[in-house]
Design a protein around this motif. Structure first.
Motif, PDB file in Angstrom:
ATOM      1  N   ARG A  12      89.767 -11.235  55.262  1.00  0.00           N
ATOM      2  CA  ARG A  12      89.039 -10.838  56.464  1.00  0.00           C
ATOM      3  C   ARG A  12      89.704 -11.517  57.653  1.00  0.00           C
ATOM      4  O   ARG A  12      90.051 -12.701  57.594  1.00  0.00           O
ATOM      5  CB  ARG A  12      87.569 -11.236  56.392  1.00  0.00           C
ATOM      6  N   ASP A  13      89.879 -10.755  58.720  1.00  0.00           N
ATOM      7  CA  ASP A  13      90.495 -11.273  59.953  1.00  0.00           C
ATOM      8  C   ASP A  13      91.841 -11.935  59.678  1.00  0.00           C
ATOM      9  O   ASP A  13      92.193 -12.949  60.287  1.00  0.00           O
ATOM     10  CB  ASP A  13      89.574 -12.276  60.652  1.00  0.00           C
ATOM     11  N   GLY A  14      92.599 -11.375  58.724  1.00  0.00           N
ATOM     12  CA  GLY A  14      93.941 -11.878  58.471  1.00  0.00           C
ATOM     13  C   GLY A  14      94.025 -13.098  57.586  1.00  0.00           C
ATOM     14  O   GLY A  14      95.082 -13.729  57.502  1.00  0.00           O
ATOM     15  N   HIS A  15      92.948 -13.431  56.880  1.00  0.00           N
ATOM     16  CA  HIS A  15      92.965 -14.600  55.996  1.00  0.00           C
ATOM     17  C   HIS A  15      92.290 -14.271  54.675  1.00  0.00           C
ATOM     18  O   HIS A  15      91.327 -13.500  54.624  1.00  0.00           O
ATOM     19  CB  HIS A  15      92.253 -15.789  56.655  1.00  0.00           C
ATOM     20  N   LEU A  16      92.787 -14.868  53.607  1.00  0.00           N
ATOM     21  CA  LEU A  16      92.195 -14.674  52.294  1.00  0.00           C
ATOM     22  C   LEU A  16      90.772 -15.226  52.242  1.00  0.00           C
ATOM     23  O   LEU A  16      90.465 -16.238  52.870  1.00  0.00           O
ATOM     24  CB  LEU A  16      93.027 -15.394  51.227  1.00  0.00           C
ATOM     25  N   VAL A  17      89.933 -14.546  51.469  1.00  0.00           N
ATOM     26  CA  VAL A  17      88.631 -15.100  51.133  1.00  0.00           C
ATOM     27  C   VAL A  17      88.711 -15.599  49.698  1.00  0.00           C
ATOM     28  O   VAL A  17      89.666 -15.318  48.976  1.00  0.00           O
ATOM     29  CB  VAL A  17      87.509 -14.048  51.282  1.00  0.00           C
ATOM     30  N   ASP A  18      87.708 -16.361  49.292  1.00  0.00           N
ATOM     31  CA  ASP A  18      87.703 -16.878  47.931  1.00  0.00           C
ATOM     32  C   ASP A  18      87.720 -15.726  46.931  1.00  0.00           C
ATOM     33  O   ASP A  18      87.017 -14.717  47.107  1.00  0.00           O
ATOM     34  CB  ASP A  18      86.460 -17.749  47.725  1.00  0.00           C
ATOM     35  N   ALA A  19      88.512 -15.864  45.895  1.00  0.00           N
ATOM     36  CA  ALA A  19      88.641 -14.791  44.911  1.00  0.00           C
ATOM     37  C   ALA A  19      87.310 -14.463  44.251  1.00  0.00           C
ATOM     38  O   ALA A  19      87.052 -13.297  43.905  1.00  0.00           O
ATOM     39  CB  ALA A  19      89.669 -15.179  43.858  1.00  0.00           C
ATOM     40  N   SER A  20      86.451 -15.454  44.083  1.00  0.00           N
ATOM     41  CA  SER A  20      85.157 -15.192  43.453  1.00  0.00           C
ATOM     42  C   SER A  20      84.286 -14.297  44.329  1.00  0.00           C
ATOM     43  O   SER A  20      83.489 -13.499  43.814  1.00  0.00           O
ATOM     44  CB  SER A  20      84.428 -16.502  43.155  1.00  0.00           C
ATOM     45  N   THR A  21      84.430 -14.425  45.647  1.00  0.00           N
ATOM     46  CA  THR A  21      83.689 -13.567  46.573  1.00  0.00           C
ATOM     47  C   THR A  21      84.124 -12.120  46.429  1.00  0.00           C
ATOM     48  O   THR A  21      83.299 -11.203  46.349  1.00  0.00           O
ATOM     49  CB  THR A  21      83.904 -14.035  48.022  1.00  0.00           C
ATOM     50  N   ALA A  22      85.435 -11.904  46.394  1.00  0.00           N
ATOM     51  CA  ALA A  22      85.960 -10.547  46.226  1.00  0.00           C
ATOM     52  C   ALA A  22      85.575  -9.978  44.871  1.00  0.00           C
ATOM     53  O   ALA A  22      85.218  -8.799  44.754  1.00  0.00           O
ATOM     54  CB  ALA A  22      87.477 -10.555  46.397  1.00  0.00           C
ATOM     55  N   ALA A  23      85.632 -10.799  43.834  1.00  0.00           N
ATOM     56  CA  ALA A  23      85.283 -10.337  42.491  1.00  0.00           C
ATOM     57  C   ALA A  23      83.813  -9.934  42.415  1.00  0.00           C
ATOM     58  O   ALA A  23      83.464  -8.945  41.749  1.00  0.00           O
ATOM     59  CB  ALA A  23      85.591 -11.426  41.467  1.00  0.00           C
ATOM     60  N   ALA A  24      82.954 -10.679  43.100  1.00  0.00           N
ATOM     61  CA  ALA A  24      81.524 -10.351  43.097  1.00  0.00           C
ATOM     62  C   ALA A  24      81.283  -8.996  43.753  1.00  0.00           C
ATOM     63  O   ALA A  24      80.412  -8.226  43.315  1.00  0.00           O
ATOM     64  CB  ALA A  24      80.740 -11.445  43.811  1.00  0.00           C
ATOM     65  N   LYS A  25      82.031  -8.689  44.792  1.00  0.00           N
ATOM     66  CA  LYS A  25      81.899  -7.384  45.444  1.00  0.00           C
ATOM     67  C   LYS A  25      82.331  -6.264  44.501  1.00  0.00           C
ATOM     68  O   LYS A  25      81.676  -5.221  44.407  1.00  0.00           O
ATOM     69  CB  LYS A  25      82.736  -7.353  46.723  1.00  0.00           C
ATOM     70  N   ILE A  26      83.437  -6.476  43.810  1.00  0.00           N
ATOM     71  CA  ILE A  26      83.925  -5.470  42.860  1.00  0.00           C
ATOM     72  C   ILE A  26      82.887  -5.210  41.774  1.00  0.00           C
ATOM     73  O   ILE A  26      82.568  -4.059  41.447  1.00  0.00           O
ATOM     74  CB  ILE A  26      85.257  -5.917  42.248  1.00  0.00           C
ATOM     75  N   SER A  27      82.332  -6.284  41.220  1.00  0.00           N
ATOM     76  CA  SER A  27      81.325  -6.140  40.167  1.00  0.00           C
ATOM     77  C   SER A  27      80.110  -5.366  40.661  1.00  0.00           C
ATOM     78  O   SER A  27      79.587  -4.490  39.960  1.00  0.00           O
ATOM     79  CB  SER A  27      80.884  -7.517  39.663  1.00  0.00           C
ATOM     80  N   ALA A  28      79.667  -5.683  41.884  1.00  0.00           N
ATOM     81  CA  ALA A  28      78.495  -5.007  42.446  1.00  0.00           C
ATOM     82  C   ALA A  28      78.770  -3.528  42.665  1.00  0.00           C
ATOM     83  O   ALA A  28      77.911  -2.675  42.393  1.00  0.00           O
ATOM     84  CB  ALA A  28      78.093  -5.680  43.756  1.00  0.00           C
ATOM     85  N   VAL A  29      79.957  -3.215  43.142  1.00  0.00           N
ATOM     86  CA  VAL A  29      80.326  -1.819  43.365  1.00  0.00           C
ATOM     87  C   VAL A  29      80.343  -1.058  42.043  1.00  0.00           C
ATOM     88  O   VAL A  29      79.794   0.050  41.933  1.00  0.00           O
ATOM     89  CB  VAL A  29      81.698  -1.724  44.064  1.00  0.00           C
ATOM     90  N   LYS A  30      80.945  -1.626  41.019  1.00  0.00           N
ATOM     91  CA  LYS A  30      81.070  -0.917  39.749  1.00  0.00           C
ATOM     92  C   LYS A  30      79.721  -0.769  39.042  1.00  0.00           C
ATOM     93  O   LYS A  30      79.507   0.204  38.328  1.00  0.00           O
ATOM     94  CB  LYS A  30      82.074  -1.629  38.837  1.00  0.00           C
ATOM     95  N   ARG A  31      78.815  -1.700  39.252  1.00  0.00           N
ATOM     96  CA  ARG A  31      77.480  -1.556  38.665  1.00  0.00           C
ATOM     97  C   ARG A  31      76.739  -0.382  39.286  1.00  0.00           C
ATOM     98  O   ARG A  31      76.075   0.395  38.595  1.00  0.00           O
ATOM     99  CB  ARG A  31      76.673  -2.843  38.865  1.00  0.00           C
ATOM    100  N   LEU A  32      76.860  -0.241  40.606  1.00  0.00           N
ATOM    101  CA  LEU A  32      76.128   0.806  41.310  1.00  0.00           C
ATOM    102  C   LEU A  32      76.859   2.147  41.272  1.00  0.00           C
ATOM    103  O   LEU A  32      76.222   3.208  41.245  1.00  0.00           O
ATOM    104  CB  LEU A  32      75.894   0.375  42.764  1.00  0.00           C
ATOM    105  N   SER A  33      78.190   2.098  41.276  1.00  0.00           N
ATOM    106  CA  SER A  33      79.000   3.328  41.317  1.00  0.00           C
ATOM    107  C   SER A  33      80.116   3.245  40.282  1.00  0.00           C
ATOM    108  O   SER A  33      81.295   3.090  40.626  1.00  0.00           O
ATOM    109  CB  SER A  33      79.598   3.514  42.716  1.00  0.00           C
TER     110      SER A  33
END
Length: 262
Positions: A110-131
């Motif tokens: 975000r804004d040109g900097h990495l976020v924690d990998a666990s944060t990104a992984a949590a988003k992926i998991s949430a997306v795949k559960r719902l869609s």
């Protein structure tokens, strides 16, 4: 017609053009591409905003709602999901899925900097559960933003995102053949790279094992260059460049509008 997922497992890599409006998407369809992505850079820039600051959400959803009426697969570039909350990200992606979007790019910065990998992984998991049917192309931005920019660090994130349910791994900034080969060998999912003048799609898909090559913002930036070239030629009394005729572009738009109205 192959499904969007199947397009990642054919003999040659999926070459994916990225559109920023209906006109550019129609031109890509007319050129015969089976799938089209959106470009967050092109959409944001068209509205006067920089990329990666969550400015493109409304415009991306509005554009996707129109593009899904075309006879190709559509995947949307949703930056980091426009939120830090995995549930909100999943809702945004589900809204696109309900429109008929086949996939999304979800980046770990975000804004040109990495976020924690666990944060990104949590988003992926949430997306795949719902869609579960949405093709999630998880973007690993270490090389793109030159932060923790090693193959080992990329692989750690790629594995985490694969474990979270990602369907593909996107590594922008990956151009070294040895690094590409190592990542495609070590990652079980289809690997996506950005187009680069040093390697053709055939070379990337051959021994290097890449399954998807995205144009990214290249068409948008090239269009700007050509626009400037056309008017400077006019100003400087040089021959203007050739372009698709007004009538041909108009015909595409008329046909699309008529089909969309039905």
């Amino acid at each position: 017609m192959s499904t969007f997922r199947q397009l990642h497992y054919l003999d040659s890599p999926l070459v994916l053009p990225n559109a920023w409006d209906v006109g550019s998407a129609l031109a890509f369809v007319d050129a015969g591409f089976p799938a089209i992505g959106t470009t967050s850079f092109g959409i944001a820039a068209s509205a006067g905003y920089p990329d990666g600051v969550r400015s493109s959400k409304a415009a991306t959803i509005a554009l996707a709602a129109r593009l899904v009426r075309m006879s190709v697969h559509i995947t949307a570039d949703v930056e980091d999901g426009y939120s830090d909350d995995p549930a909100e990200v999943a809702e945004s992606v589900a809204e696109l899925g309900a429109l008929g979007v086949a996939g999304v790019n979800l980046e770990d910065s975000r804004d040109g900097h990495l976020v924690d990998a666990s944060t990104a992984a949590a988003k992926i998991s949430a997306v795949k559960r719902l869609s579960p049917d949405i093709f999630v192309n998880a973007r690993v931005d270490n090389l793109w933003f030159a932060e923790d920019a090693t193959v080992e660090a990329v692989l750690l994130r790629a594995r985490a995102y694969a474990d979270a349910g990602a369907d593909g791994i996107f590594v922008p900034g990956l151009v070294n053949p040895e690094d590409i080969r190592r990542i495609t060998t070590d990652v079980a999912l289809p690997v996506n790279v950005l187009a680069h003048p040093s390697l053709t799609a055939a070379e990337l898909g051959g021994e290097l094992g890449v399954r998807r090559v995205s144009s990214g913002s290249l068409p948008y930036r090239a269009a700007i260059d050509k626009a400037v070239e056309s008017v400077t030629a006019l100003r400087d009394n040089r021959q203007t460049p050739n372009a698709t005729s007004y009538w041909d572009v108009q015909a595409r738009l008329v046909t699309f509008s008529q089909r969309s109205a039905n």
